[in-house]
Structures are given as C-alpha cells and as structure tokens.
Write a protein that holds these residues in place. Sequence first.
Motif, PDB file in Angstrom:
ATOM      1  N   VAL A 133      -3.391  -0.486  -8.132  1.00 38.49           N
ATOM      2  CA  VAL A 133      -4.614   0.278  -8.428  1.00 38.49           C
ATOM      3  C   VAL A 133      -5.781  -0.631  -8.089  1.00 38.49           C
ATOM      4  N   LYS A 134      -6.606  -0.184  -7.164  1.00 31.82           N
ATOM      5  CA  LYS A 134      -7.681  -1.066  -6.682  1.00 31.82           C
ATOM      6  C   LYS A 134      -8.968  -0.263  -6.592  1.00 31.82           C
ATOM      7  N   GLY A 135     -10.044  -0.767  -7.142  1.00 31.13           N
ATOM      8  CA  GLY A 135     -11.331  -0.073  -7.083  1.00 31.13           C
ATOM      9  C   GLY A 135     -11.666   0.576  -8.416  1.00 31.13           C
ATOM     10  N   SER A 136     -12.961   0.719  -8.671  1.00 30.64           N
ATOM     11  CA  SER A 136     -13.401   1.184  -9.991  1.00 30.64           C
ATOM     12  C   SER A 136     -12.988   2.628 -10.278  1.00 30.64           C
ATOM     13  N   LEU A 137     -13.146   3.494  -9.296  1.00 34.05           N
ATOM     14  CA  LEU A 137     -12.803   4.907  -9.507  1.00 34.05           C
ATOM     15  C   LEU A 137     -11.307   5.069  -9.789  1.00 34.05           C
ATOM     16  N   ARG A 138     -10.506   4.305  -9.061  1.00 27.91           N
ATOM     17  CA  ARG A 138      -9.053   4.375  -9.252  1.00 27.91           C
ATOM     18  C   ARG A 138      -8.668   3.833 -10.632  1.00 27.91           C
ATOM     19  N   PHE A 141      -9.723   6.576 -13.284  1.00 25.56           N
ATOM     20  CA  PHE A 141      -8.886   7.789 -13.299  1.00 25.56           C
ATOM     21  C   PHE A 141      -7.389   7.497 -13.135  1.00 25.56           C
ATOM     22  N   ASN A 142      -7.054   6.225 -13.071  1.00 20.78           N
ATOM     23  CA  ASN A 142      -5.653   5.799 -12.990  1.00 20.78           C
ATOM     24  C   ASN A 142      -4.884   6.456 -11.836  1.00 20.78           C
ATOM     25  N   TYR A 143      -5.371   6.261 -10.654  1.00 22.32           N
ATOM     26  CA  TYR A 143      -4.596   6.661  -9.483  1.00 22.32           C
ATOM     27  C   TYR A 143      -4.632   5.530  -8.455  1.00 22.32           C
ATOM     28  N   GLY A 144      -3.638   5.485  -7.604  1.00 23.26           N
ATOM     29  CA  GLY A 144      -3.577   4.377  -6.656  1.00 23.26           C
ATOM     30  C   GLY A 144      -2.377   4.461  -5.741  1.00 23.26           C
ATOM     31  N   TYR A 145      -1.928   3.308  -5.300  1.00 24.10           N
ATOM     32  CA  TYR A 145      -0.897   3.252  -4.252  1.00 24.10           C
ATOM     33  C   TYR A 145       0.460   2.836  -4.823  1.00 24.10           C
ATOM     34  N   VAL A 146       1.500   3.370  -4.194  1.00 29.77           N
ATOM     35  CA  VAL A 146       2.856   2.909  -4.475  1.00 29.77           C
ATOM     36  C   VAL A 146       3.471   2.539  -3.132  1.00 29.77           C
ATOM     37  N   TYR A 147       3.982   1.314  -3.031  1.00 32.15           N
ATOM     38  CA  TYR A 147       4.603   0.852  -1.787  1.00 32.15           C
ATOM     39  C   TYR A 147       6.111   0.750  -1.997  1.00 32.15           C
ATOM     40  N   ILE A 148       6.847   1.339  -1.086  1.00 33.11           N
ATOM     41  CA  ILE A 148       8.305   1.302  -1.192  1.00 33.11           C
ATOM     42  C   ILE A 148       8.859   0.502  -0.025  1.00 33.11           C
ATOM     43  N   GLN A 149       9.423  -0.645  -0.362  1.00 29.51           N
ATOM     44  CA  GLN A 149       9.987  -1.531   0.666  1.00 29.51           C
ATOM     45  C   GLN A 149      11.464  -1.204   0.833  1.00 29.51           C
ATOM     46  N   GLN A 154      12.542  -1.538   8.987  1.00 28.21           N
ATOM     47  CA  GLN A 154      11.606  -0.420   8.851  1.00 28.21           C
ATOM     48  C   GLN A 154      10.386  -0.818   8.017  1.00 28.21           C
ATOM     49  N   ARG A 155       9.239  -0.257   8.388  1.00 28.94           N
ATOM     50  CA  ARG A 155       8.016  -0.527   7.639  1.00 28.94           C
ATOM     51  C   ARG A 155       8.134   0.031   6.238  1.00 28.94           C
ATOM     52  N   GLU A 156       7.296  -0.461   5.355  1.00 27.66           N
ATOM     53  CA  GLU A 156       7.339   0.097   4.009  1.00 27.66           C
ATOM     54  C   GLU A 156       6.700   1.487   4.000  1.00 27.66           C
ATOM     55  N   ILE A 157       7.104   2.284   3.032  1.00 30.43           N
ATOM     56  CA  ILE A 157       6.553   3.626   2.891  1.00 30.43           C
ATOM     57  C   ILE A 157       5.470   3.575   1.823  1.00 30.43           C
ATOM     58  N   GLU A 158       4.358   4.220   2.127  1.00 25.44           N
ATOM     59  CA  GLU A 158       3.198   4.134   1.226  1.00 25.44           C
ATOM     60  C   GLU A 158       2.870   5.499   0.638  1.00 25.44           C
ATOM     61  N   PHE A 159       2.791   5.567  -0.671  1.00 25.76           N
ATOM     62  CA  PHE A 159       2.313   6.772  -1.348  1.00 25.76           C
ATOM     63  C   PHE A 159       0.844   6.504  -1.687  1.00 25.76           C
ATOM     64  N   GLU A 160      -0.040   7.282  -1.114  1.00 30.54           N
ATOM     65  CA  GLU A 160      -1.469   6.985  -1.212  1.00 30.54           C
ATOM     66  C   GLU A 160      -2.145   7.801  -2.318  1.00 30.54           C
ATOM     67  N   ASP A 161      -2.885   7.132  -3.169  1.00 33.59           N
ATOM     68  CA  ASP A 161      -3.713   7.762  -4.204  1.00 33.59           C
ATOM     69  C   ASP A 161      -2.949   8.728  -5.112  1.00 33.59           C
ATOM     70  N   VAL A 162      -1.747   8.324  -5.513  1.00 36.85           N
ATOM     71  CA  VAL A 162      -0.992   9.165  -6.446  1.00 36.85           C
ATOM     72  C   VAL A 162      -1.432   8.896  -7.887  1.00 36.85           C
ATOM     73  N   ASP A 163      -1.324   9.923  -8.718  1.00 33.71           N
ATOM     74  CA  ASP A 163      -1.668   9.765 -10.130  1.00 33.71           C
ATOM     75  C   ASP A 163      -0.691   8.804 -10.799  1.00 33.71           C
ATOM     76  N   ASN A 164      -1.198   8.012 -11.706  1.00 34.43           N
ATOM     77  CA  ASN A 164      -0.384   7.105 -12.515  1.00 34.43           C
ATOM     78  C   ASN A 164       0.662   6.338 -11.682  1.00 34.43           C
ATOM     79  N   PRO A 165       0.214   5.480 -10.784  1.00 26.58           N
ATOM     80  CA  PRO A 165       1.163   4.808  -9.881  1.00 26.58           C
ATOM     81  C   PRO A 165       2.234   3.977 -10.601  1.00 26.58           C
ATOM     82  N   ALA A 166       1.892   3.436 -11.762  1.00 18.89           N
ATOM     83  CA  ALA A 166       2.887   2.630 -12.496  1.00 18.89           C
ATOM     84  C   ALA A 166       4.065   3.511 -12.913  1.00 18.89           C
TER      85      ALA A 166
END
Lengths: 183, 75
Positions: A133-138, A141-149, A154-166
């Motif tokens: 979670v990076k940035g004040s707005l994120r 509102f608790n949204y951000g990125y999830v990276y799946i290695q 293969q490159r990692e898969i990125e879930f962008e701006d999902v709610d409650n990334p944790a």
Amino acid sequence: MEMLLSSFIKNPRNARYDGEDKDENIVYLFRGSFITNLGWISLTILALFVPFIASLFYPVPGKEFISPDFAFIIVLFWYLAVIGFAYHKFLIWYFNVYIVSDKKVVDIDFHGLLYKNISEAPIRNVEDVTSKVKGSLRMIFNYGYVYIQTAGSQREIEFEDVDNPAKVRDLISDFVVKLRYGR
Amino acid sequence: MGADLIIIGNFEQLLRYLFIFLEGVYVMFAFLMIKQVRLMNISFKTPAATIFRSLAQLHFLASVIVLIISLVLLL
C-alpha cells in the motif's frame, strides 16, 4: 448487482474467462477498488453541469458568434461524449479483473481502446505473495497492490489497486497452501 | 460592421466543418467501442454481457444520429 459493482467476489456464479478449462472453478474474483472510480465519476458529474453553467454566460445579447442550431448540436454532442466517456471508464474498471481459480491465477488488463493484456500462471507455481500500500489515498482507503511471484522465468502477476491487499494476499497464500498440502 | 459580420460568419462556417469532423471521429470511437466490448465479453464472460453489448451499440447509434442531425442542421 453484486457481480456488477463488487471489487471482491468469492465463488462467482456464471462468470467465466477466456481459456478456462471445463473442470476449472473460479474461487476468487478481484477488481480495482471502487474508490479508484471516484475521479472519473466526479468529472462526469461536473461535465454534466457544464452546459447549464455555460448557458448563464452565453448568449450575450448582440454578441452571439454561433447560431442557436449550432449551440444545440454542441450541447447534444457534449452529453453524448460525456456518457461515452463514463461508459468507457466503467467498462475499463469492470473488465480489469484478477482471477484466482483452482488451477490458475489470471490477470486480465484493458487500458484504453487499443490495449489488452492477459497474464496467467498455474496456481501451484505460486511461490511468493506480497502486498503493498503506497500513497496517502491508498493508506486512507486501504487499497493497493498484490504481487504474485511464480516459479520459473515468468514475470510476476500484479493485482492493481485491490481493496484490502493484506487480506487478498492472505487469501491467496492460504489457498495455495491448501491446494499443495491439503490443509 | 458589415466586415465584422462576414468574419464571424466565416468563422462559424469553419467551426461547423471542424465540429462535423470531430463528430466523425467520435463515430469511429463509438464503433471501436463496440469491437472492444465484444473482445471484453469474450475475455471475461458475465451474465451482463448482453447489456454491455447493447449499450455500446446504442451509444454508436446515438453518435450516428447526432452526426446526421448535425449534417442536416449545420450544412
């Protein structure tokens, strides 16, 4: 309605993606947080009022530089373009989905009219899941990125701006463990 | 005064042509949107697929109607 506006759906019914196997089931479906739509929704609402605001200042008697017919066409086109803009933005949000099935992790990306990208990896190859979670707005509102290695090159898969990334990270990690070790 | 009216008249005529060109571009955008919705519905199928397709077609139809009205009223 749930399917239409939710950014997180567990076991979605009647949803399938291109390339899905017959014996495959979607377990989790994620989208960008609805908060990410607030920018274009606000812009759309403001744009809807522009003709009203303009009508307060125009026409100035004796200083009209376009005819009433032309003014009518401009207003008509303006509303069409605003509706088109909003619909396009909504579609981009709706169809940018991140899918976790019992076989794969899939990231479907659409940006603009001319860009489509689909990444997928076998769920059993998932090695590491990270949330950020990076940035004040994120933060607020608790949204951000999830990276799946995944294993392999293969490159990692990125879930962008999902709610409650944790929580998303935890759900995916638990699901991978369950699939691998059956617990 | 007369010269001013001629300049304003020509300016409006130029604006009309530019506007009709812009509407033509928009019709192409609306057409591309139909294609994109089709692609989206293939990539990710939901029960709302028909609604999305119909709305995109309606949007295209509306853009064509606005273009036709413009051609009738402005040219």
